[in-house]
Write an enzyme that holds these catalytic residues in place. Structure first.
Site, PDB file in Angstrom:
ATOM      1  N   ASP A 132      35.719  41.906  26.130  1.00 30.31           N
ATOM      2  CA  ASP A 132      34.691  41.248  26.939  1.00 30.31           C
ATOM      3  C   ASP A 132      34.882  39.722  26.946  1.00 30.31           C
ATOM      4  OD1 ASP A 132      32.402  41.229  28.529  1.00 30.31           O
ATOM      5  OD2 ASP A 132      31.212  42.429  27.131  1.00 30.31           O
ATOM      6  N   ASP A 187      28.196  43.166  35.846  1.00 27.30           N
ATOM      7  CA  ASP A 187      27.830  44.523  35.393  1.00 27.30           C
ATOM      8  C   ASP A 187      27.105  45.335  36.464  1.00 27.30           C
ATOM      9  OD1 ASP A 187      28.744  43.511  33.039  1.00 27.30           O
ATOM     10  OD2 ASP A 187      26.941  43.969  31.885  1.00 27.30           O
TER      11      ASP A 187
HETATM   12  C1  GLA Z   1      29.006  42.780  29.074  1.00 32.59           C
HETATM   13  C2  GLA Z   1      29.902  43.834  29.687  1.00 32.59           C
HETATM   14  C3  GLA Z   1      29.192  45.185  29.652  1.00 32.59           C
HETATM   15  C4  GLA Z   1      28.828  45.530  28.214  1.00 32.59           C
HETATM   16  C5  GLA Z   1      27.994  44.440  27.592  1.00 32.59           C
HETATM   17  C6  GLA Z   1      27.807  44.660  26.099  1.00 32.59           C
HETATM   18  O1  GLA Z   1      27.870  42.540  29.846  1.00 32.59           O
HETATM   19  O2  GLA Z   1      30.267  43.488  30.986  1.00 32.59           O
HETATM   20  O3  GLA Z   1      29.983  46.190  30.240  1.00 32.59           O
HETATM   21  O4  GLA Z   1      30.020  45.738  27.488  1.00 32.59           O
HETATM   22  O5  GLA Z   1      28.608  43.163  27.757  1.00 32.59           O
HETATM   23  O6  GLA Z   1      27.136  43.618  25.480  1.00 32.59           O
END
Ligand code: GLA
Length: 374
Positions: A132, A187
């Site tokens: 990430d 997301d």
């Molecule tokens: C980010 C990622 C998500 C998830 C969250 C976890 O937002 O894009 O897919 O992994 O972090 O904290």
């Protein structure tokens, strides 16, 4: 050291399950074991799902030597034993970290510990790393992900490397030699047509961001429009079919994000529709092109390795639309010659030929997913 990622992995888009969409931080080893049990026995493994990926919140700190530690309360048996359990089911083990100093949920990131963490994951039997991009300060994304790629190579265990920097630095332009998949957008959120205040995107909003980047995706290096929200209680069956169909049209990684221990027969059918999965997993690995957009109505085409085509019509509005399409003229416009048998991949039924006009009604927020076979 190789200046490439492991090129043998992810020749077709990875399929699996990830804890985040449904459980967020509320994970523990019991859930993960039960999910592995479910995947191995409920038909998902047979359909091709294989990675069990533990997302954020499994980590709690580092020991005095800097080794990453799993939360001993939630994962008392430890990650190595959990990995062995997942492997004993014939499945693969995925884990999550972050290129910055801390993960998005404030757990330790891998910044400065890349080689040590990759060695630890290799020891635990990890097969897939989602990496990430929170708390990255002024780091360069390309350099940060390349460093972790090299750390994985050095650790010596093949791992699918999933770049998750949300499309912010156009990873499709630099990611091909670095990772096996890259998130293309912010997301996904659990809705069909919406955005939220931190940039989360619904299914339609994510589809819209894929009109111009399909060409960057291919075997071993996939655009990743994020994990599935199918079975998470908000999308209607029509919307779920549309979500699944378009991810398959994009040759997207198919990472279920629901509680697969306990899902309806309807959800199961959508996640494991073999004819749709075959479009996703087609070895040519070409992402669909949007051929037409007219009001709430879009047509997408995807060439397949057997010389045939997947053809998808989506209805973005919540009202039914009746279409009367001269398929022969339509495909000719796109330089496809000959006549094709037309099959509905959700109804599992041949519905005619491209010689005939196609007259049909598509319900609101629904999809018509077809295969055209010569
Ligand atoms: C980010 C990622 C998500 C998830 C969250 C976890 O937002 O894009 O897919 O992994 O972090 O904290």
């Amino acid at each position: 050291m190789r200046a490439q990622k492991n090129e043998e992995l992810a020749k077709t888009p990875p399929m699996g399950w990830n804890s985040w969409n449904k459980f967020e931080c509320k994970i523990n080893e019991t859930i993960i074991r039960e999910v592995a049990d479910a995947m191995a026995s409920n038909g998902m493994k047979k359909a091709g799902y294989e990675y069990i990926i533990i997302d954020d919140c499994w980590q709690i700190g580092r020991d005095s030597l800097g080794n990453i530690l799993a939360d001993p309360e939630r994962f008392p048996s430890g990650m190595k034993s959990l990995g062995e359990y997942i492997h004993s089911k014939g499945l693969k083990f995925g884990i999550y970290s972050d290129a910055g100093t801390a993960t998005c949920q404030g757990r330790p990131g891998s910044r400065g510990y890349e080689f040590q963490d990759a060695r630890t994951y290799a020891k635990w039997g990890v097969d897939f790393l989602k990496y990430d991009w929170c708390n990255h300060g002024k780091q360069s994304a390309e350099a940060s992900y390349t460093l972790m790629r090299d750390a994985i190579n050095k650790a010596g265990r093949p791992m699918v490397f999933s770049i998750c920097e949300w499309g912010t630095t156009k990873p499709w332009e630099w990611g091909k030699s670095v990772g096996h998949l890259w998130r293309t957008t912010e997301d996904i959120i659990n809705c069909f047509d919406c955005t939220n205040n931190w940039g989360g995107l619904g299914v339609l909003q994510i589809i819209d961001l894929h009109t111009a980047i399909g060409d960057f995706s291919g075997p071993g290096h996939w655009n990743d429009p994020d994990m599935l929200e199918i079975g998470n209680g908000v999308l209607t069956p029509n919307e779920e079919r549309l979500h699944m169909s378009m991810w398959a049209m994009f040759s997207a990684p198919l990472i279920a994000g629901n509680d697969i221990r306990n899902m309806s027969a309807e959800t199961m059918k959508i996640l494991t529709n073999k004819e749709v999965l075959d479009v996703d997993q087609d070895k040519l690995g070409v992402s669909a092109t949007r051929w037409m957009k007219y009001r709430d109505f879009e047509v997408w085409f995807k060439p397949l390795s057997d010389g045939n085509y997947a053809y998808c019509i989506i209805n973005r509005s919540n009202q039914p639309v009746t279409i009367n399409q001269d398929l022969k003229a339509t495909i000719k416009q796109y330089k496809i010659d000959g006549s094709y048998r037309v099959r509905d991949l959700w109804k599992h039924k041949d519905i005619g030929s491209t010689k005939d006009n196609m007259v049909t009604t598509i319900a609101g927020h629904d999809v018509l997913m077809l295969k055209l076979t010569k």
